[in-house]
Design a protein around this motif. Structure first.
Motif: not given
Ligand code: MN
Length: 209
Positions: A45-55
């Motif tokens: 699962l990857r969520l975009e914030w701060d320009g990256v995908l938190k995973s």
């Protein structure tokens, strides 16, 4: 260059893996779930914030039943271009195996996601092809906790019928099952080789303006 991607880049050989290294694309609010046939099959699962995908790696995958709490282990941030990645990570490389885009869409955090992560509870909405509605990531706390282990839980909604089944397991991009990715890639290469044999076009398409 994003400071968030140092660990990601350190773990990968850019000349050997087809995975993106991150060129600073912008995909605000994108989320993706990839099915990844690595040493052990799992979902990412990857969520975009701060320009990256938190995973987060979710071994058993998301489940629509709020009673099914799924372990989600936080992993290194990925470049946003990863939201498009489907293919084969070669043997010997980090995360070697097959990968499909299992679901993708937009996500919307409820409140400030940084505060949520700090507090160990992140509430968010998913608008994907498969995953919809409200979900929570809850950090597992306690003496033996690693600090990286979370639970992914579907929020209860009025009228929800418990005990429902899972999700369709194919790629929302290609329709492929994760096991079919290498054969498809091989077939595409064969067709390309056959086309090369036919030779180059006699007139340049550019000349036909
Ligand atoms: Mn993975």
């Amino acid at each position: 260059m994003s400071k968030f991607l140092e660990e990601y880049r350190r773990k990968r050989s850019p000349d050997r893996t087809p995975e993106p290294m991150g060129a600073g694309a912008e995909r605000p609010g994108v989320f993706v779930v990839q099915k990844h046939g690595a040493t052990r099959m799992h979902y990412d699962l990857r969520l975009e914030w701060d320009g990256v995908l938190k995973s987060w790696a979710v071994p058993r995958g998301p489940h629509p039943d709020p009673a099914e709490k799924r372990l989600a282990m936080q992993t290194e941030d990925h470049p946003v271009e990863y939201a498009d990645f489907e293919g084969v990570i070669p043997k010997g490389e980090y995360g070697a195996g097959r990968m499909i885009v299992w679901d993708r869409g937009q996500w919307r955090p409820v409140g400030d996601p940084r505060e949520g992560v700090k507090a160990g509870k992140l509430l968010f909405e998913l608008k994907g092809f498969k995953l919809k509605g409200m979900w929570t990531l809850v950090k597992i706390k306690g003496k033996s906790a690693t600090g990286k282990d979370w639970l992914l839980i579907k929020e209860t909604v009025a009228g929800h019928v418990r005990g429902g089944g899972g999700f369709d397991d194919r790629s929302i991009l290609s329709g492929l099952d994760v096991h079919e990715v290498p054969q498809r890639a091989q077939r595409l290469e064969q067709v390309r080789a056959e086309c090369v044999k036919l030779g180059a076009p006699r007139t340049s398409p550019r000349g036909e303006a």
